[in-house]
Design a protein around this motif. Structure first.
Motif, PDB file in Angstrom:
ATOM      1  N   ARG A 105       9.105 -52.089  71.007  1.00 27.25           N
ATOM      2  CA  ARG A 105      11.259 -51.991  70.613  1.00 27.25           C
ATOM      3  C   ARG A 105      11.411 -52.452  71.867  1.00 27.25           C
ATOM      4  NH1 ARG A 105      12.872 -50.298  65.308  1.00 27.25           N
ATOM      5  NH2 ARG A 105      14.341 -49.653  67.168  1.00 27.25           N
ATOM      6  N   LEU A 106      11.026 -54.243  72.478  1.00 25.07           N
ATOM      7  CA  LEU A 106      11.996 -54.372  73.469  1.00 25.07           C
ATOM      8  C   LEU A 106      14.280 -53.759  73.248  1.00 25.07           C
ATOM      9  CD1 LEU A 106      10.687 -57.214  74.272  1.00 25.07           C
ATOM     10  CD2 LEU A 106      10.015 -55.225  75.593  1.00 25.07           C
ATOM     11  N   GLU A 107      14.097 -54.254  72.196  1.00 27.46           N
ATOM     12  CA  GLU A 107      15.857 -53.437  71.494  1.00 27.46           C
ATOM     13  C   GLU A 107      16.388 -52.367  72.300  1.00 27.46           C
ATOM     14  OE1 GLU A 107      13.748 -53.985  69.668  1.00 27.46           O
ATOM     15  OE2 GLU A 107      13.957 -53.636  67.657  1.00 27.46           O
ATOM     16  N   THR A 108      14.556 -50.812  72.408  1.00 27.72           N
ATOM     17  CA  THR A 108      14.795 -50.231  72.311  1.00 27.72           C
ATOM     18  C   THR A 108      15.520 -50.029  73.637  1.00 27.72           C
ATOM     19  OG1 THR A 108      14.355 -49.295  70.625  1.00 27.72           O
ATOM     20  CG2 THR A 108      14.685 -47.586  71.873  1.00 27.72           C
ATOM     21  N   LEU A 157      13.409 -59.909  74.753  1.00 29.46           N
ATOM     22  CA  LEU A 157      14.814 -59.399  74.972  1.00 29.46           C
ATOM     23  C   LEU A 157      13.424 -59.135  77.378  1.00 29.46           C
ATOM     24  CD1 LEU A 157      16.361 -57.589  72.348  1.00 29.46           C
ATOM     25  CD2 LEU A 157      17.198 -58.690  74.322  1.00 29.46           C
ATOM     26  N   GLY A 158      12.966 -58.981  76.723  1.00 31.57           N
ATOM     27  CA  GLY A 158      11.780 -58.771  77.877  1.00 31.57           C
ATOM     28  C   GLY A 158      12.795 -59.027  79.194  1.00 31.57           C
ATOM     29  N   SER A 185      11.035 -41.628  79.676  1.00 28.67           N
ATOM     30  CA  SER A 185      10.807 -43.227  79.226  1.00 28.67           C
ATOM     31  C   SER A 185      12.114 -43.795  79.151  1.00 28.67           C
ATOM     32  CB  SER A 185      10.354 -42.971  77.931  1.00 28.67           C
ATOM     33  OG  SER A 185      10.146 -43.882  76.915  1.00 28.67           O
ATOM     34  N   VAL A 186      12.227 -45.556  78.741  1.00 29.04           N
ATOM     35  CA  VAL A 186      13.229 -46.076  78.901  1.00 29.04           C
ATOM     36  C   VAL A 186      12.943 -46.694  77.236  1.00 29.04           C
ATOM     37  CG1 VAL A 186      14.171 -47.726  80.425  1.00 29.04           C
ATOM     38  CG2 VAL A 186      11.995 -47.814  79.362  1.00 29.04           C
ATOM     39  N   ALA A 243       9.349 -44.853  83.159  1.00 28.97           N
ATOM     40  CA  ALA A 243       7.927 -44.952  81.971  1.00 28.97           C
ATOM     41  C   ALA A 243       8.695 -45.809  80.904  1.00 28.97           C
ATOM     42  CB  ALA A 243       6.773 -43.811  82.190  1.00 28.97           C
ATOM     43  N   THR A 244       7.451 -45.422  79.958  1.00 30.74           N
ATOM     44  CA  THR A 244       7.658 -46.118  78.722  1.00 30.74           C
ATOM     45  C   THR A 244       6.666 -45.413  77.599  1.00 30.74           C
ATOM     46  OG1 THR A 244       6.289 -48.101  78.611  1.00 30.74           O
ATOM     47  CG2 THR A 244       7.752 -48.575  78.785  1.00 30.74           C
TER      48      THR A 244
END
Ligand code: AMP
Ligand code: MG
Length: 362
Positions: free
Chosen positions: A310-313, A343-344, A304-305, A289-290
């Motif tokens: 914050r795509l870099e996270t 980054l997605g 969670s990713v 999940a996020t």
């Protein structure tokens, strides 16, 4: 005896573990690792993308050890890592003007450039291609190590072939202990996904693998940049990727992965529905999940990713989370898709590969 047979096929070697603090580098330890590389050995080390498994790129016997340690198919070429921009010259035929601009802007960093190769690059590195992929990493341990080795360093990700790439030294130890000469334990890899591979040998630069430098960032410098259609084609299996490595199953945890893509609430609903179906059959379900959605699920292994803001996270966490699901021992991972921009693109490329292109669109 079975165990003897295993040892015969796969003789274990002694692996030195070298703890090095990236913010206060012990140059003596790094010199030891540099010597191992120069003498034809293998050393795993942190880079800003993922941990790499290095060997002297100009020494075929050393490079062979990389393929053996990883179980990597021999037609999957390796990226050559250098310490300084000038080090690219002996490895390539020529450097077009616009490529100088790219190197100045994105090196050191997570951008790999594919050049026509010079004669000194062994064909074992390039999988028989007449091009060579080169990168100058930004991580201080990687840069100093390559400089100390005094040779260009071939380094694919330091995982067993097919598994998620390593972003922590513990991942490398899990995969490669007894298979390599040394592992430098140097903390977390900040970017967390591999470099962007950009082919600059054609008229228009072409992204062969999305990664740590976004298409948008490249376009802002180059104007025009295209993406190899074979890597976004999904089910169009007749398209063969120009980057040989992209045709292999990759990044795969032990569990099956299903990616669910669409409007966010519909994605959550669909994952809950699949979760119930799978649990009825007795399966242990993991949900990737996020931060925005993790509280909407329950009664499953939920990781969670990070935040969608914050795509870099998310890139930083992705491979670690995939490996954590393996440690927990789930049977299936239901993963929320991430928006395919910035980054997605890299996140979705890795997730879809982990899922063997198994996507539910809602
Ligand atoms: P890894 O080292 O595991 O990050 O994988 C390296 C990636 O770079 C693979 O996808 C390779 O196919 C790609 N690559 C390396 N050399 C070349 C090349 N000469 N042409 C195209 N792709 C390459
Ligand atoms: Mg790899």
């Amino acid at each position: 005896m079975n165990s003897d047979k295993k040892t015969e096929v796969n003789t274990l070697i002694h692996t030195q573990i070298l703890e090095i603090n990236p913010n206060d580098i012990d140059m003596d330890k790094l010199a030891m690792a540099g010597n191992i590389l120069r003498d034809g050995g293998t050393v795993a080390f942190p880079t800003e993308t993922v941990y790499g498994l290095g060997a002297n790129a100009l020494d075929e016997a050393a490079v062979k050890k990389i393929f053996e340690a990883k179980g990597r198919p021999s037609d999957n070429p390796l990226i050559v890592h250098i310490a300084n921009i000038e080090d690219v010259k002996p490895l390539v035929m020529d450097i077009p003007d616009h490529v100088h601009v790219l190197m100045e802007k994105f090196w050191p960093g997570p951008l790999t450039l594919v050049f026509p190769k010079s004669n000194i690059v062994p064909s074992m590195i390039t999988g028989g291609l007449d091009t060579v992929a080169i990168r100058m990493p930004a991580h201080p341990i990687a840069r100093n190590l390559i400089a100390m080795a005094g040779v260009p360093v071939a380094a694919p990700s330091a995982n067993l072939s097919g598994k998620p790439s390593p972003t922590l030294a513990s991942h490398v130890v899990e995969d490669l202990l007894g298979r390599v000469d040394a592992i430098i334990s140097g903390g977390n890899c900040e970017v967390g996904v591999e470099s962007t591979v950009l082919d600059i040998t054609g008229e228009v630069p072409m992204i062969l693998r999305p990664g740590g430098v976004t298409k948008e960032a490249l376009a802002s410098v180059l104007g025009e940049v295209v993406v190899d259609r074979a890597i976004t084609a999904g089910d169009e299996k007749h398209l063969i990727p120009k980057s040989p490595g992209m045709k292999y199953t990759h990044y795969a945890p032990k569990a099956n992965v299903v990616v669910v893509e669409g409007e966010l609430q519909a994605v959550v609903n669909k994952i809950q529905q699949i979760q119930q179906e799978k649990q009825k059959t007795g399966m242990k379900v993991g949900i990737m999940a996020t931060d925005e959605t993790k509280d909407k699920y329950d009664n499953a292994q939920i990781l969670s990713v990070g935040s969608r803001e914050r795509l870099e996270t998310i890139t930083n966490n992705l491979f670690r989370v995939l490996r954590e699901f393996d440690e927990i021992g789930v049977d299936i991972i239901l993963a929320e898709a991430i928006e395919r921009k910035g980054l997605g693109d890299a996140v979705m490329n890795r997730l879809l590969k982990a899922a063997g292109n198994s996507v539910e669109r809602v």
